[in-house]
Design a protein around this motif. Structure first.
Motif, PDB file in Angstrom:
ATOM      1  N   LEU A   1       0.732  -1.318   0.005  1.00 12.78           N
ATOM      2  CA  LEU A   1      -0.341  -0.183  -0.064  1.00 12.78           C
ATOM      3  C   LEU A   1       0.813   1.260  -0.107  1.00 12.78           C
TER       4      LEU A   1
ATOM      5  N   ASN B   1       2.351   1.869  -3.290  1.00 19.65           N
ATOM      6  CA  ASN B   1       1.094   2.253  -4.128  1.00 19.65           C
ATOM      7  C   ASN B   1       0.897   3.805  -4.183  1.00 19.65           C
TER       8      ASN B   1
ATOM      9  N   ILE C   1       1.418   6.862  -6.431  1.00 19.73           N
ATOM     10  CA  ILE C   1       0.471   8.129  -6.802  1.00 19.73           C
ATOM     11  C   ILE C   1       0.948   9.530  -6.515  1.00 19.73           C
TER      12      ILE C   1
ATOM     13  N   LEU D   1      -8.866   7.589  -7.120  1.00 25.49           N
ATOM     14  CA  LEU D   1      -7.538   6.623  -7.070  1.00 25.49           C
ATOM     15  C   LEU D   1      -7.223   6.082  -5.831  1.00 25.49           C
TER      16      LEU D   1
ATOM     17  N   THR E   1      -9.738   3.345  -4.821  1.00 26.72           N
ATOM     18  CA  THR E   1      -9.465   2.241  -5.756  1.00 26.72           C
ATOM     19  C   THR E   1      -8.254   1.544  -5.203  1.00 26.72           C
ATOM     20  N   THR E   2      -7.423   2.330  -4.881  1.00 24.86           N
ATOM     21  CA  THR E   2      -6.048   1.809  -4.089  1.00 24.86           C
ATOM     22  C   THR E   2      -6.357   0.955  -2.766  1.00 24.86           C
TER      23      THR E   2
ATOM     24  N   HIS F   1      -6.244  -3.314  -1.937  1.00 20.44           N
ATOM     25  CA  HIS F   1      -5.201  -3.879  -0.882  1.00 20.44           C
ATOM     26  C   HIS F   1      -5.976  -4.208   0.285  1.00 20.44           C
TER      27      HIS F   1
END
Length: 203
Positions: free
Chosen positions: A160, A163, A167, A188, A191-192, A196
């Motif tokens: 995470l 990610n 971003i 976004l 969605t992330t 996870h």
């Protein structure tokens, strides 16, 4: 009658050391990491170019002191964000809050953010930067462990975090806005988190 306590006194050395770090924090916020040379920091602090060596024998030590300010600021923001909600309830919501704080900090402070996660600073051990950064990661691991008790919380937290870092970087470059057509990173981020932690359960 009690006499008032005299104000705390700082030595000239302490004052100059603090001023050098203050100048560095301002410089990185305005001009980015590339501007953080010893000579430029000394010039803006109004001292000779060799003066910073008295307090920071190496460039990495001065950069570490500047980065430490960034971790302190991020830590304060994380604490404030957690205080806004019930720390015992809805760990998934707390992960979302923490992730949002992280992205906002990264996008508002791109120079400082880049400096804070430089591998050479974390590896150097100056000012125990790892001891400042790892507790923040530990907060994320704890929350994910409660949100997904069936998971390897440390691995999920690492994925995470990577990610979120992506971003932040791609958003700062403008690449994500171009590719996705969105003007706000909130979709976004949702969605992330779903990727996870799984989709949020319907209420």
């Amino acid at each position: 009658m009690n006499r008032p306590e005299p104000p705390e006194q700082h030595s000239p050395d302490q004052d100059l050391r603090t001023r050098l770090v203050d100048v560095g924090v301002d410089l990185v916020s305005r001009e980015g990491v590339g501007a953080l040379t010893l000579r430029e920091i000394a010039r803006r602090a109004g001292v000779s170019h060799g003066a910073p060596r008295r307090y920071f024998p190496t460039h990495l030590e001065l950069l570490s002191a500047i980065a430490h300010r960034g971790f302190t600021d991020l830590g304060v923001r994380v604490t404030a964000g957690r205080a806004r909600g019930d720390a015992s309830a809805d760990p998934r919501g707390q992960v979302a809050e923490l992730a949002g704080v992280y992205l906002e900090f990264a996008l508002e402070n791109p120079g400082m953010y880049e400096l804070m996660f430089r591998h050479d600073l974390l590896e150097s051990g100056h000012l125990r930067l790892r001891d400042t950064s790892l507790p923040l990661f530990g907060v994320l691991v704890d929350l994910i462990g409660r949100a997904r008790p069936d998971s390897d919380a440390r691995a999920v937290a690492g994925a995470l975090w990577a990610n979120l870092h992506g971003i932040a970087q791609l958003w700062r470059w403008g690449s994500l806005q171009l590719a996705t057509g969105v003007a706000d990173f909130a979709p976004l981020l949702r969605t992330t988190l779903d990727a996870h932690l799984g989709p949020r359960a319907a209420r």
